[in-house]
Design a protein around this motif. Sequence first.
Motif, PDB file in Angstrom:
ATOM      1  N   SER A 114       7.328   8.686   4.669  1.00  0.00           N
ATOM      2  CA  SER A 114       8.746   8.793   4.320  1.00  0.00           C
ATOM      3  C   SER A 114       9.642   8.693   5.548  1.00  0.00           C
ATOM      4  N   ARG A 115       9.273   9.362   6.606  1.00  0.00           N
ATOM      5  CA  ARG A 115      10.097   9.345   7.815  1.00  0.00           C
ATOM      6  C   ARG A 115      10.227   7.932   8.368  1.00  0.00           C
ATOM      7  N   ALA A 116       9.126   7.194   8.378  1.00  0.00           N
ATOM      8  CA  ALA A 116       9.176   5.809   8.870  1.00  0.00           C
ATOM      9  C   ALA A 116      10.086   4.960   7.991  1.00  0.00           C
ATOM     10  N   SER A 138       0.808  -1.213   0.000  1.00  0.00           N
ATOM     11  CA  SER A 138       0.000   0.000   0.000  1.00  0.00           C
ATOM     12  C   SER A 138       0.841   1.262   0.000  1.00  0.00           C
ATOM     13  N   ASN A 139       2.159   1.144   0.016  1.00  0.00           N
ATOM     14  CA  ASN A 139       3.039   2.301   0.004  1.00  0.00           C
ATOM     15  C   ASN A 139       3.700   2.437  -1.352  1.00  0.00           C
ATOM     16  N   LEU A 150      15.674   9.206   0.503  1.00  0.00           N
ATOM     17  CA  LEU A 150      16.784   9.342   1.452  1.00  0.00           C
ATOM     18  C   LEU A 150      17.283  10.777   1.552  1.00  0.00           C
ATOM     19  N   ASN A 151      17.208  11.517   0.459  1.00  0.00           N
ATOM     20  CA  ASN A 151      17.673  12.903   0.457  1.00  0.00           C
ATOM     21  C   ASN A 151      16.580  13.897   0.823  1.00  0.00           C
ATOM     22  N   GLY A 152      15.384  13.404   1.145  1.00  0.00           N
ATOM     23  CA  GLY A 152      14.300  14.272   1.559  1.00  0.00           C
ATOM     24  C   GLY A 152      13.637  15.046   0.434  1.00  0.00           C
ATOM     25  N   ARG A 153      13.842  14.637  -0.798  1.00  0.00           N
ATOM     26  CA  ARG A 153      13.264  15.348  -1.938  1.00  0.00           C
ATOM     27  C   ARG A 153      12.026  14.678  -2.515  1.00  0.00           C
ATOM     28  N   ALA A 154      11.722  13.473  -2.080  1.00  0.00           N
ATOM     29  CA  ALA A 154      10.560  12.762  -2.612  1.00  0.00           C
ATOM     30  C   ALA A 154       9.942  11.922  -1.489  1.00  0.00           C
ATOM     31  N   PRO A 155       8.630  11.959  -1.368  1.00  0.00           N
ATOM     32  CA  PRO A 155       7.981  11.204  -0.289  1.00  0.00           C
ATOM     33  C   PRO A 155       7.590   9.788  -0.684  1.00  0.00           C
ATOM     34  N   THR A 166      -3.877   6.000   1.024  1.00  0.00           N
ATOM     35  CA  THR A 166      -4.791   6.975   1.623  1.00  0.00           C
ATOM     36  C   THR A 166      -4.190   8.374   1.686  1.00  0.00           C
ATOM     37  N   GLY A 167      -2.976   8.541   1.159  1.00  0.00           N
ATOM     38  CA  GLY A 167      -2.348   9.855   1.098  1.00  0.00           C
ATOM     39  C   GLY A 167      -1.431  10.197   2.253  1.00  0.00           C
ATOM     40  N   GLN A 168      -1.211   9.276   3.160  1.00  0.00           N
ATOM     41  CA  GLN A 168      -0.331   9.536   4.301  1.00  0.00           C
ATOM     42  C   GLN A 168       1.136   9.467   3.873  1.00  0.00           C
TER      43      GLN A 168
END
Length: 123
Positions: free
Chosen positions: A44-46, A11-12, A29-34, A39-41
């Motif tokens: 990325s952090r997890a 689902s991700n 990893l570089n914080g540029r793409a989630p 469901t839209g959550q």
Amino acid sequence: MLETRPTHNASNRHSPQSQEQDSHDSGVLNGRAPVITQTGQDVSRAFSDGAQQALDSATRHGCRQALLKANISSCSNRQIHSSHFDQQLQPGSGVTAALLQRHGISVCDENEMDGLLLTKPQP
């Protein structure tokens, strides 16, 4: 085996931005793409935290090779699901696979186990 977060299921998806900007894994990893759930959550952090935990454990135990699950958003070293939630696979690495590889750890999946067993780790 390290399994601490429910972020590895089908689902991700890496967002379309990650596909265009950064080869999937590095964008996250570089914080540029989630990484977004159906469901839209934004998870990325997890994904990044789980990848870091895997790297920390591998480093602590001197691992030079990792066996991860194929076709999973975090683990796959060859293909990940497309961002369209259509069950289609596309070339790419998962976040954990990419981070391990970035740090010199060879990654393979269950379809490549023979190669892992026959490969001698480099010192």
